[in-house]
Design a protein around this motif. Structure first.
Motif, PDB file in Angstrom:
ATOM      1  N   ALA A   1       0.730  -1.266   0.095  1.00 35.73           N
ATOM      2  CA  ALA A   1       0.139  -0.070  -0.027  1.00 35.73           C
ATOM      3  C   ALA A   1       0.847   1.306  -0.012  1.00 35.73           C
ATOM      4  O   ALA A   1       0.467   2.272  -0.259  1.00 35.73           O
ATOM      5  N   GLY A   2       1.969   1.246   0.533  1.00 31.72           N
ATOM      6  CA  GLY A   2       3.058   2.215   0.433  1.00 31.72           C
ATOM      7  C   GLY A   2       3.476   2.846  -0.944  1.00 31.72           C
ATOM      8  O   GLY A   2       4.162   3.711  -1.121  1.00 31.72           O
ATOM      9  N   HIS A   3       3.428   1.811  -2.008  1.00 33.02           N
ATOM     10  CA  HIS A   3       3.964   2.036  -3.288  1.00 33.02           C
ATOM     11  C   HIS A   3       3.171   3.174  -3.881  1.00 33.02           C
ATOM     12  O   HIS A   3       2.115   3.360  -3.956  1.00 33.02           O
ATOM     13  N   THR A   4       4.047   3.983  -4.263  1.00 36.37           N
ATOM     14  CA  THR A   4       3.513   5.133  -5.205  1.00 36.37           C
ATOM     15  C   THR A   4       3.409   4.967  -6.680  1.00 36.37           C
ATOM     16  O   THR A   4       4.291   4.634  -7.349  1.00 36.37           O
ATOM     17  N   PRO A   5       2.136   4.902  -7.090  1.00 36.09           N
ATOM     18  CA  PRO A   5       1.854   4.702  -8.685  1.00 36.09           C
ATOM     19  C   PRO A   5       2.717   5.931  -9.564  1.00 36.09           C
ATOM     20  O   PRO A   5       2.582   6.958  -9.063  1.00 36.09           O
ATOM     21  N   VAL A   6       3.085   5.580 -10.615  1.00 31.82           N
ATOM     22  CA  VAL A   6       3.938   6.398 -11.448  1.00 31.82           C
ATOM     23  C   VAL A   6       3.071   6.643 -12.723  1.00 31.82           C
ATOM     24  O   VAL A   6       2.783   5.335 -13.422  1.00 31.82           O
ATOM     25  N   ILE A   7       2.745   7.636 -13.390  1.00 30.49           N
ATOM     26  CA  ILE A   7       2.796   7.662 -15.016  1.00 30.49           C
ATOM     27  C   ILE A   7       3.700   8.310 -15.544  1.00 30.49           C
ATOM     28  O   ILE A   7       4.143   9.377 -15.314  1.00 30.49           O
ATOM     29  N   TRP A   8       4.581   7.640 -16.294  1.00 33.45           N
ATOM     30  CA  TRP A   8       5.772   8.099 -16.889  1.00 33.45           C
ATOM     31  C   TRP A   8       5.362   8.256 -18.404  1.00 33.45           C
ATOM     32  O   TRP A   8       4.955   7.543 -19.233  1.00 33.45           O
ATOM     33  N   ILE A   9       5.501   9.554 -18.734  1.00 34.47           N
ATOM     34  CA  ILE A   9       5.401  10.031 -20.098  1.00 34.47           C
ATOM     35  C   ILE A   9       6.759   9.892 -21.007  1.00 34.47           C
ATOM     36  O   ILE A   9       7.613  10.210 -20.573  1.00 34.47           O
ATOM     37  N   LYS A  10       6.362   9.429 -22.049  1.00 31.29           N
ATOM     38  CA  LYS A  10       7.326   9.334 -23.142  1.00 31.29           C
ATOM     39  C   LYS A  10       7.134  10.547 -24.208  1.00 31.29           C
ATOM     40  O   LYS A  10       6.168  10.206 -24.985  1.00 31.29           O
TER      41      LYS A  10
ATOM     42  N   GLY B   1      -3.211  -1.112  -7.579  1.00 30.78           N
ATOM     43  CA  GLY B   1      -1.718  -1.828  -7.465  1.00 30.78           C
ATOM     44  C   GLY B   1      -1.780  -2.606  -8.486  1.00 30.78           C
ATOM     45  O   GLY B   1      -0.790  -3.600  -8.319  1.00 30.78           O
ATOM     46  N   VAL B   2      -2.749  -2.739  -9.429  1.00 27.30           N
ATOM     47  CA  VAL B   2      -2.493  -4.030 -10.419  1.00 27.30           C
ATOM     48  C   VAL B   2      -1.322  -3.779 -11.410  1.00 27.30           C
ATOM     49  O   VAL B   2      -0.218  -4.612 -11.856  1.00 27.30           O
ATOM     50  N   ILE B   3      -0.798  -2.429 -11.777  1.00 25.62           N
ATOM     51  CA  ILE B   3       0.437  -2.103 -11.947  1.00 25.62           C
ATOM     52  C   ILE B   3       0.882  -0.929 -11.270  1.00 25.62           C
ATOM     53  O   ILE B   3       0.275  -0.358 -10.665  1.00 25.62           O
ATOM     54  N   GLU B   4       2.383  -0.835 -11.368  1.00 29.33           N
ATOM     55  CA  GLU B   4       3.038   0.214 -10.582  1.00 29.33           C
ATOM     56  C   GLU B   4       3.361   1.525 -11.369  1.00 29.33           C
ATOM     57  O   GLU B   4       3.331   2.664 -10.825  1.00 29.33           O
ATOM     58  N   THR B   5       3.400   1.432 -12.677  1.00 24.37           N
ATOM     59  CA  THR B   5       3.981   2.339 -13.655  1.00 24.37           C
ATOM     60  C   THR B   5       2.928   2.115 -14.614  1.00 24.37           C
ATOM     61  O   THR B   5       2.981   0.920 -15.334  1.00 24.37           O
ATOM     62  N   LEU B   6       2.471   3.197 -15.323  1.00 26.98           N
ATOM     63  CA  LEU B   6       2.029   3.185 -16.493  1.00 26.98           C
ATOM     64  C   LEU B   6       2.832   4.028 -17.345  1.00 26.98           C
ATOM     65  O   LEU B   6       3.093   5.394 -17.095  1.00 26.98           O
ATOM     66  N   PHE B   7       3.155   3.599 -18.326  1.00 25.07           N
ATOM     67  CA  PHE B   7       4.207   4.183 -19.652  1.00 25.07           C
ATOM     68  C   PHE B   7       3.371   4.715 -20.456  1.00 25.07           C
ATOM     69  O   PHE B   7       2.686   4.072 -21.466  1.00 25.07           O
ATOM     70  N   LEU B   8       3.123   6.036 -20.523  1.00 21.08           N
ATOM     71  CA  LEU B   8       2.073   6.900 -21.505  1.00 21.08           C
ATOM     72  C   LEU B   8       2.968   7.045 -22.795  1.00 21.08           C
ATOM     73  O   LEU B   8       3.655   8.356 -22.968  1.00 21.08           O
ATOM     74  N   ASP B   9       3.233   6.097 -23.615  1.00 18.83           N
ATOM     75  CA  ASP B   9       3.964   6.075 -24.879  1.00 18.83           C
ATOM     76  C   ASP B   9       3.309   6.336 -25.916  1.00 18.83           C
ATOM     77  O   ASP B   9       3.744   5.595 -26.959  1.00 18.83           O
ATOM     78  N   SER B  10       1.964   7.034 -25.999  1.00 20.51           N
ATOM     79  CA  SER B  10       1.020   7.038 -26.961  1.00 20.51           C
ATOM     80  C   SER B  10       0.646   8.459 -27.447  1.00 20.51           C
ATOM     81  O   SER B  10       0.890   9.266 -26.323  1.00 20.51           O
ATOM     82  N   PHE B  11       0.421   8.772 -28.581  1.00 19.53           N
ATOM     83  CA  PHE B  11      -0.375   9.924 -29.015  1.00 19.53           C
ATOM     84  C   PHE B  11      -1.870   9.948 -28.102  1.00 19.53           C
ATOM     85  O   PHE B  11      -2.356   9.000 -27.986  1.00 19.53           O
ATOM     86  N   SER B  12      -2.350  11.058 -27.871  1.00 19.25           N
ATOM     87  CA  SER B  12      -3.510  11.248 -27.347  1.00 19.25           C
ATOM     88  C   SER B  12      -4.500  12.269 -28.530  1.00 19.25           C
ATOM     89  O   SER B  12      -4.211  13.213 -28.836  1.00 19.25           O
ATOM     90  N   PHE B  13      -5.394  11.598 -29.349  1.00 17.06           N
ATOM     91  CA  PHE B  13      -6.121  12.273 -30.246  1.00 17.06           C
ATOM     92  C   PHE B  13      -7.551  12.077 -29.884  1.00 17.06           C
ATOM     93  O   PHE B  13      -8.280  11.793 -30.870  1.00 17.06           O
TER      94      PHE B  13
END
Length: 582
Positions: A182-191, A262-274
């Motif tokens: 529960a202490g893990h901080t989720p991350v949204i990492w942008i490419k 907590g299903v994932i810890e990091t979301l890699f936002l490596d996509s365009f958003s249209f």
């Protein structure tokens, strides 16, 4: 300085210089070994296994800064921001200095990067991957920064102590290892991808997801146009999920749910958003990205003019088939509708297309753009604007406060021509929509005759839509969009148990069950969570009726799009569907 201790040579940008196979290169600090370090001995100086002598480099130690520089023939070795090493600098400045970091300190730093930390008062939790080097030999620990030379004082005895002078609290903050998930901080990492607008749209998507996961942090933002630059080294892929650059449709609610649980810890936002549905409401977007102040001498066009933004440049070479160029007749239609004085602004280099605009509007003003930051500021401040088929032009209008915005529904802006994409802000009263027939771009220089034939075709068939017509257009287009993976409530344990081959594929490099489902399992028809169609339909007759009336393709789709948010049970308590099929 202990001359017996091996030293890592840390660059200004946080990477470490090593010598491998006789070649100097920069490495991530996590990949450095004792064999990569600088060894200072009475008889020689050795970097790894290579002896550095005066014939290769002149080595100068700067004792006041604990740095070393290397020069040869009047030029200095420079660590560039892009991760390369060059030897062209004629002066020894910040990028030419390499900080001597004792290997023991680097080991301490590495250990901290692999751990999870919790403040004694539980006020702050920090995930190890949030700890990294910053420019100018500083270390970031969660929200705090401290000089690299303080690393042994800050990180020792299994704790991290942030002094009150750095934490702005009346007392020191002491962090201990946190073993609780529960202490893990989720991350949204942008490419960061593309131009100003594309990168800004990525950031707005990240902020939209973060709104549902308030304790998540957003990393690697690169928006110098708004003085935002939090670039960091790439994070580990383990327990993360990559979207893929061509995933124009993003399940905001589902991905936020997976981060929150907590299903994932990091979301890699490596996509365009249209898709406008993926970003926050307009008022919030304006607060997140306020009017830029970096551009100087920005002309403001008042209510008696309409700024026609011209997107030409590489688009005239058919850089992308859906980046169409708007014809003169399109602008005649817009000017006739609004009755304002047209001002053509943007990419107005001499070419046959711009000549056609000048002939069609001989009395209009034509103003050349002066670069992305300046041009964005001009469009954002215009009282009325006819945007081009361009994310740059659209975002400037979206963040601006124009009285009227004419938006062409053609090329990438038509959701029927580009499935899953939607730039139509139907609720915004300043936007007016001009429909264009489906048509792909043409190269002006290779095929000018066909280019102007398509220009005439587009102009002749352009027509202004009512808001109701535009809404029906979007509703019809959505019915033809291909189905996409919905991941709200994704059950990783169930998914891997129901599909044994997933474990094998995860062992071959995929970082998470969620990523496997989004890129593989969904297309194979795998269920992301337990679901019993008979139970669901019998228990929730409104769902069965909605499917019967054609509002949903299946009971499972109803559950994913509506039932799960209403708290509907997907299967009997304690029972799991072992088939794993939708």
């Amino acid at each position: 300085m202990d001359r017996k201790e091996p030293y890592a040579l840390m660059s200004f940008h946080g990477s470490v210089m090593v010598m491998r196979d006789g070649v100097c290169q920069l490495q991530d600090p996590r990949n450095v070994t004792p064999d990569d370090c600088l060894h200072i001995q009475p008889e020689n100086i050795r970097l790894g296994k290579t002896i550095i002598n005066s014939r290769s480099f002149s080595t100068d130690f700067h004792t006041g800064r604990d740095t070393v520089s290397f020069s040869h023939g009047g030029t200095f070795l420079t660590a560039e921001a892009d991760g390369s090493l060059t030897t062209t600098a004629t002066a020894c400045q910040a990028w030419e200095h390499f900080r001597l970091v004792p290997l023991s300190s680097l080991v301490t730093f590495h250990a901290a990067m692999q751990a999870f930390w919790r403040a004694e008062d539980d006020s702050i939790r920090v995930r190890g991957v949030h700890i990294h080097t910053l420019p100018d030999f500083w270390i970031r620990f969660g929200p705090f920064r401290f000089p690299l030379e303080q690393i042994d004082q800050v990180m020792k005895d299994g704790t991290v102590t942030i002094g009150k002078s750095l934490s702005a609290t009346p007392h020191d903050l002491v962090f201990h290892h946190d073993t609780s998930p529960a202490g893990h901080t989720p991350v949204i990492w942008i490419k960061p991808l593309g131009n100003t607008a594309n990168r800004a749209m990525q950031y707005l998507v990240a902020r939209h997801i973060q709104h549902s996961v308030p304790h998540a942090t957003i990393e690697n933002i690169f928006l110098p146009e708004w003085n935002i630059d939090t670039r960091t080294p790439p994070l580990p892929l383990e327990n993360g999920c990559r979207l893929g650059w061509d995933r124009f449709w993003i399940d905001i609610a589902g991905l936020a749910d997976c981060l929150r649980r907590g299903v994932i810890e990091t979301l890699f936002l490596d996509s365009f958003s249209f898709n406008i549905d993926h970003i926050p409401p307009r008022a919030i977007c304006r607060r997140i990205l306020p009017a830029t102040t970096m551009a100087e001498d920005v002309e403001v066009f008042g209510p008696d003019t309409i700024v026609c933004n011209i997107r030409a440049g590489e688009v005239l070479e058919n850089a992308h088939p859906d980046y169409i160029v708007l014809p003169p007749e399109y602008y005649r239609l817009v000017v006739q509708d609004c009755g304002l004085e047209p001002v053509f602004f943007g990419q107005l280099d001499d070419n046959a297309y711009v000549d056609s605009l000048r002939r069609a509007f001989p009395h209009a003003r034509f103003i050349h753009g002066r670069g992305p930051e300046h041009d964005f500021a001009v469009l954002q401040r215009a009282a009325n604007i006819a945007i081009s088929v361009s994310t740059f032009s659209w975002l400037a209008a979206w963040l601006g406060s124009a009285q009227r915005v004419y938006m062409p529904l053609g090329g990438m802006f038509n959701p029927n021509q580009n499935k899953l994409q939607n730039f139509m802000p139907l609720e915004e009263q300043d936007f007016r929509f001009v429909l264009l027939p489906t048509c792909q771009a043409e190269n002006l220089y290779r095929n000018p005759e066909q280019f102007f034939h398509k220009q005439a075709f587009l102009g002749h068939n352009a027509r202004i839509l009512t808001r109701g017509q535009a809404r029906k257009l979007l509703d019809r287009s959505r019915r033809h969009w291909p189905p996409q993976p919905l991941v709200y409530g994704f059950d990783a344990a169930y998914y891997t148990a129901a599909h044994p081959e997933v474990q094998d594929e995860l062992h071959n490099g995929l970082p998470s069950a969620l990523e496997h489902y989004m890129h593989n399992g969904f297309h194979r028809g795998y269920a992301p969570h337990p679901f019993d169609a008979t139970f669901y339909g019998m228990t929730h007759p409104d769902a069965a009726l909605a499917v019967a009336q054609g509002h949903y393709a299946s009971l499972h789709e109803h559950y994913q799009k509506k039932g799960i948010f209403l708290g509907y049970e997907a299967c009997p308590a304690g029972k799991r569907d072992q088939t794993g099929q939708n």
